[in-house]
Design a protein around this motif. Structure first.
Motif, PDB file in Angstrom:
ATOM      1  N   ALA A   1       9.985 -12.015  -2.706  1.00  0.00           N
ATOM      2  CA  ALA A   1      10.064 -12.126  -1.248  1.00  0.00           C
ATOM      3  C   ALA A   1       9.539 -10.837  -0.618  1.00  0.00           C
ATOM      4  CB  ALA A   1      11.500 -12.380  -0.818  1.00  0.00           C
ATOM      5  N   GLY A   2       9.125 -10.935   0.629  1.00  0.00           N
ATOM      6  CA  GLY A   2       8.547  -9.787   1.324  1.00  0.00           C
ATOM      7  C   GLY A   2       9.494  -8.611   1.440  1.00  0.00           C
ATOM      8  N   TRP A   3      10.755  -8.862   1.772  1.00  0.00           N
ATOM      9  CA  TRP A   3      11.705  -7.770   1.986  1.00  0.00           C
ATOM     10  C   TRP A   3      11.993  -6.998   0.713  1.00  0.00           C
ATOM     11  CZ3 TRP A   3      16.417  -7.495  -0.466  1.00  0.00           C
ATOM     12  CH2 TRP A   3      16.854  -8.654  -1.112  1.00  0.00           C
ATOM     13  N   ILE A   4      12.084  -7.704  -0.430  1.00  0.00           N
ATOM     14  CA  ILE A   4      12.388  -6.993  -1.675  1.00  0.00           C
ATOM     15  C   ILE A   4      11.138  -6.293  -2.202  1.00  0.00           C
ATOM     16  CG2 ILE A   4      12.032  -8.847  -3.367  1.00  0.00           C
ATOM     17  CD1 ILE A   4      14.761  -7.821  -4.590  1.00  0.00           C
ATOM     18  N   ASN A   5       9.973  -6.856  -1.943  1.00  0.00           N
ATOM     19  CA  ASN A   5       8.737  -6.168  -2.327  1.00  0.00           C
ATOM     20  C   ASN A   5       8.551  -4.899  -1.511  1.00  0.00           C
ATOM     21  OD1 ASN A   5       8.035  -7.937  -4.344  1.00  0.00           O
ATOM     22  ND2 ASN A   5       6.826  -9.245  -3.009  1.00  0.00           N
ATOM     23  N   TYR A   6       8.989  -4.944  -0.244  1.00  0.00           N
ATOM     24  CA  TYR A   6       8.945  -3.740   0.591  1.00  0.00           C
ATOM     25  C   TYR A   6       9.843  -2.658  -0.015  1.00  0.00           C
ATOM     26  CZ  TYR A   6       9.629  -0.599   4.513  1.00  0.00           C
ATOM     27  OH  TYR A   6       9.694   0.523   5.305  1.00  0.00           O
ATOM     28  N   LEU A   7      11.042  -3.053  -0.473  1.00  0.00           N
ATOM     29  CA  LEU A   7      11.944  -2.092  -1.121  1.00  0.00           C
ATOM     30  C   LEU A   7      11.334  -1.539  -2.405  1.00  0.00           C
ATOM     31  CD1 LEU A   7      15.452  -3.776  -0.760  1.00  0.00           C
ATOM     32  CD2 LEU A   7      14.606  -1.759   0.431  1.00  0.00           C
TER      33      LEU A   7
ATOM     34  N   CYS B   1      20.759  -4.799 -16.912  1.00  0.00           N
ATOM     35  CA  CYS B   1      19.332  -4.506 -17.100  1.00  0.00           C
ATOM     36  C   CYS B   1      18.500  -5.780 -17.096  1.00  0.00           C
ATOM     37  CB  CYS B   1      19.118  -3.733 -18.398  1.00  0.00           C
ATOM     38  SG  CYS B   1      19.790  -2.071 -18.395  1.00  0.00           S
ATOM     39  N   PHE B   2      18.981  -6.807 -17.778  1.00  0.00           N
ATOM     40  CA  PHE B   2      18.254  -8.072 -17.823  1.00  0.00           C
ATOM     41  C   PHE B   2      18.233  -8.725 -16.439  1.00  0.00           C
ATOM     42  CE2 PHE B   2      17.844  -9.494 -22.480  1.00  0.00           C
ATOM     43  CZ  PHE B   2      17.715  -8.192 -22.917  1.00  0.00           C
ATOM     44  N   ALA B   3      19.318  -8.599 -15.692  1.00  0.00           N
ATOM     45  CA  ALA B   3      19.352  -9.167 -14.337  1.00  0.00           C
ATOM     46  C   ALA B   3      18.356  -8.460 -13.422  1.00  0.00           C
ATOM     47  CB  ALA B   3      20.765  -9.075 -13.760  1.00  0.00           C
ATOM     48  N   ILE B   4      18.278  -7.156 -13.530  1.00  0.00           N
ATOM     49  CA  ILE B   4      17.303  -6.408 -12.720  1.00  0.00           C
ATOM     50  C   ILE B   4      15.891  -6.824 -13.097  1.00  0.00           C
ATOM     51  CG2 ILE B   4      16.316  -4.105 -12.320  1.00  0.00           C
ATOM     52  CD1 ILE B   4      18.861  -4.530 -10.756  1.00  0.00           C
ATOM     53  N   GLU B   5      15.637  -6.958 -14.382  1.00  0.00           N
ATOM     54  CA  GLU B   5      14.302  -7.382 -14.819  1.00  0.00           C
ATOM     55  C   GLU B   5      14.009  -8.800 -14.344  1.00  0.00           C
ATOM     56  OE1 GLU B   5      10.625  -6.569 -16.397  1.00  0.00           O
ATOM     57  OE2 GLU B   5      12.312  -5.189 -16.193  1.00  0.00           O
ATOM     58  N   GLY B   6      14.987  -9.683 -14.453  1.00  0.00           N
ATOM     59  CA  GLY B   6      14.808 -11.058 -13.976  1.00  0.00           C
ATOM     60  C   GLY B   6      14.588 -11.117 -12.475  1.00  0.00           C
ATOM     61  N   SER B   7      15.213 -10.195 -11.743  1.00  0.00           N
ATOM     62  CA  SER B   7      15.038 -10.174 -10.282  1.00  0.00           C
ATOM     63  C   SER B   7      13.597  -9.853  -9.891  1.00  0.00           C
ATOM     64  CB  SER B   7      15.989  -9.166  -9.635  1.00  0.00           C
ATOM     65  OG  SER B   7      15.532  -7.834  -9.829  1.00  0.00           O
ATOM     66  N   GLN B   8      12.842  -9.293 -10.805  1.00  0.00           N
ATOM     67  CA  GLN B   8      11.449  -8.964 -10.508  1.00  0.00           C
ATOM     68  C   GLN B   8      10.576 -10.209 -10.426  1.00  0.00           C
ATOM     69  OE1 GLN B   8      10.265  -5.903 -13.290  1.00  0.00           O
ATOM     70  NE2 GLN B   8      12.044  -4.672 -12.759  1.00  0.00           N
ATOM     71  N   LEU B   9      11.105 -11.329 -10.877  1.00  0.00           N
ATOM     72  CA  LEU B   9      10.385 -12.598 -10.712  1.00  0.00           C
ATOM     73  C   LEU B   9      10.475 -13.085  -9.266  1.00  0.00           C
ATOM     74  CD1 LEU B   9      11.558 -14.349 -13.998  1.00  0.00           C
ATOM     75  CD2 LEU B   9       9.288 -13.395 -13.521  1.00  0.00           C
ATOM     76  N   TYR B  10      11.468 -12.602  -8.538  1.00  0.00           N
ATOM     77  CA  TYR B  10      11.649 -12.953  -7.120  1.00  0.00           C
ATOM     78  C   TYR B  10      10.732 -12.061  -6.292  1.00  0.00           C
ATOM     79  CZ  TYR B  10      14.037 -13.677  -2.651  1.00  0.00           C
ATOM     80  OH  TYR B  10      14.337 -13.976  -1.352  1.00  0.00           O
TER      81      TYR B  10
END
Length: 152
Positions: free
Chosen positions: A104-110, A93-102
């Protein structure tokens, strides 16, 4: 297949199963049911947010998501201790939340898709870490207090 091969294969049980593994399958089925019930509750907390109390609508969705992750880990690792699922769930859960700091265009599209938003979230919030911790704690306490659970 000749007679010697047939005799060899005939002696190997088709399903290696003992009482302990049968019990684990019962636990796994229970955990899978818990995952789907919590998933329905979590989606319901998002869909019916306008009719729920404000506190419930704001906080329970994330806590229920963390509960679902916990029971998902328990499904996969029923043979491990509860503390293993607790720490793995919190780390996930913390890793998923931390990934929201990243960003990039492709992950924002997802993240703009429904599934992407439900799994990856949309933006980092420190309050989500507290909600996840509460959700995993409640799920592990429910797991400990489960009536069918035999003391280990």
């Amino acid at each position: 297949m000749n007679k010697a091969e047939w005799k060899y294969y005939r002696t190997i049980p088709t399903c290696i199963c003992n009482e302990r593994s049968a019990c684990r399958w019962k636990e796994r089925v229970t955990y899978i049911v818990a995952v789907f019930v919590i998933m329905a509750l979590g989606l319901g907390s998002r869909v019916f947010a306008d009719v729920l109390p404000v506190f419930v609508a704001e906080h329970f969705g994330d806590a229920l998501w963390a509960c679902m992750i916990y029971f998902g880990f328990r499904t996969c690792f029923a043979h491990k201790k509860i503390s293993f699922a607790l720490w793995c769930s919190l780390a996930f859960c913390f890793a998923i939340e931390g990934s929201q700091l990243y960003q990039a265009g492709w992950i924002n599209y997802l993240r703009q898709t429904t599934i992407g938003a439900l799994v990856l979230g949309k933006g980092f919030l420190t309050a989500d870490l507290v909600r996840y911790t509460a959700g995993v704690a409640v799920a592990s306490l429910l797991d400990i207090a489960w009536p069918w659970r035999k003391p280990s």
